[in-house]
Design a protein around this motif. Sequence first.
Motif, PDB file in Angstrom:
ATOM      1  N   ALA A   9       0.838  -1.190   0.000  1.00 62.03           N
ATOM      2  CA  ALA A   9       0.000   0.000   0.000  1.00 62.03           C
ATOM      3  C   ALA A   9       0.871   1.237   0.000  1.00 62.03           C
ATOM      4  N   PRO A  10       0.311   2.396  -0.344  1.00 62.50           N
ATOM      5  CA  PRO A  10       1.081   3.637  -0.300  1.00 62.50           C
ATOM      6  C   PRO A  10       1.565   3.944   1.111  1.00 62.50           C
ATOM      7  N   ASP A  11       2.592   4.779   1.188  1.00 65.55           N
ATOM      8  CA  ASP A  11       3.128   5.150   2.493  1.00 65.55           C
ATOM      9  C   ASP A  11       2.106   5.921   3.322  1.00 65.55           C
ATOM     10  N   ARG A  12       1.282   6.721   2.657  1.00 61.93           N
ATOM     11  CA  ARG A  12       0.306   7.533   3.367  1.00 61.93           C
ATOM     12  C   ARG A  12      -1.053   6.849   3.373  1.00 61.93           C
ATOM     13  N   PRO A  13      -1.754   6.879   4.515  1.00 59.94           N
ATOM     14  CA  PRO A  13      -3.085   6.264   4.566  1.00 59.94           C
ATOM     15  C   PRO A  13      -4.062   6.970   3.623  1.00 59.94           C
ATOM     16  N   HIS A  14      -5.089   6.240   3.263  1.00 59.19           N
ATOM     17  CA  HIS A  14      -6.167   6.776   2.443  1.00 59.19           C
ATOM     18  C   HIS A  14      -7.318   7.142   3.374  1.00 59.19           C
ATOM     19  N   THR A  15      -7.904   8.317   3.183  1.00 59.22           N
ATOM     20  CA  THR A  15      -8.997   8.775   4.044  1.00 59.22           C
ATOM     21  C   THR A  15     -10.257   9.008   3.227  1.00 59.22           C
ATOM     22  N   VAL A  16     -11.365   8.458   3.730  1.00 65.32           N
ATOM     23  CA  VAL A  16     -12.682   8.647   3.126  1.00 65.32           C
ATOM     24  C   VAL A  16     -13.566   9.320   4.169  1.00 65.32           C
ATOM     25  N   THR A  17     -14.277  10.363   3.776  1.00 68.07           N
ATOM     26  CA  THR A  17     -15.178  11.063   4.687  1.00 68.07           C
ATOM     27  C   THR A  17     -16.616  10.617   4.456  1.00 68.07           C
ATOM     28  N   ILE A 188     -17.024  -7.099  -1.504  1.00 62.53           N
ATOM     29  CA  ILE A 188     -16.381  -6.398  -2.618  1.00 62.53           C
ATOM     30  C   ILE A 188     -17.031  -6.807  -3.942  1.00 62.53           C
ATOM     31  N   ALA A 189     -17.329  -8.102  -4.100  1.00 63.83           N
ATOM     32  CA  ALA A 189     -17.925  -8.583  -5.350  1.00 63.83           C
ATOM     33  C   ALA A 189     -19.255  -7.895  -5.626  1.00 63.83           C
ATOM     34  N   ARG A 190     -20.094  -7.728  -4.613  1.00 59.11           N
ATOM     35  CA  ARG A 190     -21.401  -7.121  -4.860  1.00 59.11           C
ATOM     36  C   ARG A 190     -21.279  -5.645  -5.211  1.00 59.11           C
ATOM     37  N   CYS A 191     -20.151  -4.985  -4.837  1.00 58.14           N
ATOM     38  CA  CYS A 191     -19.943  -3.584  -5.203  1.00 58.14           C
ATOM     39  C   CYS A 191     -19.885  -3.395  -6.719  1.00 58.14           C
ATOM     40  N   HIS A 192     -19.472  -4.440  -7.441  1.00 57.90           N
ATOM     41  CA  HIS A 192     -19.399  -4.400  -8.901  1.00 57.90           C
ATOM     42  C   HIS A 192     -20.748  -4.006  -9.510  1.00 57.90           C
ATOM     43  N   PHE A 193     -21.844  -4.386  -8.830  1.00 58.25           N
ATOM     44  CA  PHE A 193     -23.181  -4.232  -9.399  1.00 58.25           C
ATOM     45  C   PHE A 193     -23.970  -3.070  -8.788  1.00 58.25           C
ATOM     46  N   ILE A 194     -23.343  -2.310  -7.889  1.00 59.09           N
ATOM     47  CA  ILE A 194     -24.082  -1.204  -7.256  1.00 59.09           C
ATOM     48  C   ILE A 194     -23.383   0.136  -7.441  1.00 59.09           C
ATOM     49  N   GLY A 195     -22.432   0.193  -8.390  1.00 58.36           N
ATOM     50  CA  GLY A 195     -21.870   1.497  -8.712  1.00 58.36           C
ATOM     51  C   GLY A 195     -20.379   1.655  -8.589  1.00 58.36           C
ATOM     52  N   ALA A 196     -19.670   0.636  -8.082  1.00 51.64           N
ATOM     53  CA  ALA A 196     -18.226   0.767  -7.915  1.00 51.64           C
ATOM     54  C   ALA A 196     -17.467   0.512  -9.206  1.00 51.64           C
ATOM     55  N   ALA A 216     -19.738   5.230   1.651  1.00 50.03           N
ATOM     56  CA  ALA A 216     -19.791   6.553   2.286  1.00 50.03           C
ATOM     57  C   ALA A 216     -20.680   7.496   1.494  1.00 50.03           C
ATOM     58  N   GLU A 217     -20.555   7.456   0.179  1.00 47.42           N
ATOM     59  CA  GLU A 217     -21.354   8.341  -0.673  1.00 47.42           C
ATOM     60  C   GLU A 217     -22.840   7.999  -0.560  1.00 47.42           C
ATOM     61  N   ILE A 218     -23.156   6.709  -0.537  1.00 49.63           N
ATOM     62  CA  ILE A 218     -24.553   6.281  -0.443  1.00 49.63           C
ATOM     63  C   ILE A 218     -25.134   6.608   0.926  1.00 49.63           C
ATOM     64  N   VAL A 219     -24.380   6.336   1.988  1.00 47.23           N
ATOM     65  CA  VAL A 219     -24.851   6.621   3.344  1.00 47.23           C
ATOM     66  C   VAL A 219     -25.045   8.124   3.537  1.00 47.23           C
ATOM     67  N   GLY A 220     -24.128   8.924   2.986  1.00 44.79           N
ATOM     68  CA  GLY A 220     -24.267  10.368   3.101  1.00 44.79           C
ATOM     69  C   GLY A 220     -25.533  10.890   2.452  1.00 44.79           C
ATOM     70  N   GLY A 227     -34.309   5.117   0.874  1.00 40.07           N
ATOM     71  CA  GLY A 227     -34.268   5.148  -0.580  1.00 40.07           C
ATOM     72  C   GLY A 227     -33.042   4.453  -1.124  1.00 40.07           C
ATOM     73  N   ARG A 228     -32.055   5.250  -1.521  1.00 38.01           N
ATOM     74  CA  ARG A 228     -30.928   4.710  -2.257  1.00 38.01           C
ATOM     75  C   ARG A 228     -30.103   3.703  -1.460  1.00 38.01           C
ATOM     76  N   ARG A 229     -30.062   3.839  -0.156  1.00 37.72           N
ATOM     77  CA  ARG A 229     -29.220   2.938   0.640  1.00 37.72           C
ATOM     78  C   ARG A 229     -29.632   1.478   0.488  1.00 37.72           C
ATOM     79  N   HIS A 230     -30.833   1.251   0.030  1.00 40.23           N
ATOM     80  CA  HIS A 230     -31.259  -0.133  -0.181  1.00 40.23           C
ATOM     81  C   HIS A 230     -30.295  -0.894  -1.099  1.00 40.23           C
TER      82      HIS A 230
END
Length: 353
Positions: A9-17, A188-196, A216-220, A227-230
């Motif tokens: 992985a990269p030296d610096r962590p990845h951050t998602v808000t 991860i596999a199911r993410c293929h079919f919901i927008g990733a 994160a985007e869907i929960v936000g 609705g969409r979180r389904h």
Amino acid sequence: MTESNDLSAPDRPHTVTVSLGDRSYEVTIGAGVRHLLPQVIARLGARRAVVVSARPPRWAPETGVPTLRIPARDGEVDKTLATVERLCQSFADFGLTRSDVVVSCGGGTTTDTVGLAAALYHRGTPVVHLPTTLLAQVDASVGGKTAVNLPQGKNLVGAYWQPAAVLCDTDHLTTLPPREWTNGYGEIARCHFIGAGDLRPLPLHEQIAASVALKAEIVGADERDTGRRHVLNYGHTLGHALEHLTGYRLRHGEAVGIGTVFAGRLAAALHRIDQARAEEHLTVVRHYGLPTALPPEATPEAVLPLLRRDKKATDGLTFVLDGPEGPALIADIPAETVAATLAAMPTEAAVTD
């Protein structure tokens, strides 16, 4: 089958808000990020902490404040209201206040159970998650859904309680047994079919980050599943039924993998997608080394009653299914169509440890 589990992985962590106004928080992904816990606790202003950990003591990070450490066990067997009650009693004995902090350190069942205990104690005490399995890092620790099981079904008692922070330390993944890797790949596999999009060519840390970013985007946009979180439940309706039916012998991610294949077949049966798209579900799930066939006890007669208990089944049999405009929650699906699609699925010997 997916490539080897490359944790470079990269030296610096990845951050998602996760953007939820004044309840927004960061998910930090990278090697060694568990050691950021004292900084997180200091920022919260907590004067004491309870760490509930399913990991050996050497993996439990320092908190920087007086701390009660409670051992836990990952697994569905302890994902109960009785466990939540025991945790809350320990919080009270320790004198924890709603200005302090609870920390979970374990897999998805631990983050779920500890999260619910934190949500209920004093009507809401801050919680920080340190997910230690692939499944917990890509899904269970993010989004604020906390729940435990009842004898009647999975995740039937819960609450929405967003964490104050999530620290996904990829160092934890170096000790996972092979089946826990497979368990995580189901989400991860199911993410293929919901927008990733197609995550298969990416290194693992990027697959984790992309899965978290999508959630994160869907929960936000839809925190409380109105609705969409389904769409995050893609593959989960049948998956949860299979877990319950097998007495949780079938792991969550494994069951979601089978549920994802089934979702493709059911969408095709309802003429929402063509056969090529349905086959794509099978190809993606197989790539990650997940099971694709039903366990032998999963007959339509055994499965349909469990599907009717699903939390989304407020208007007949309800599934999240792919379609011409992407995944959507489809209600009141004829039981005959669901049963026929189940009957057409291949079966194989039950998964064993």
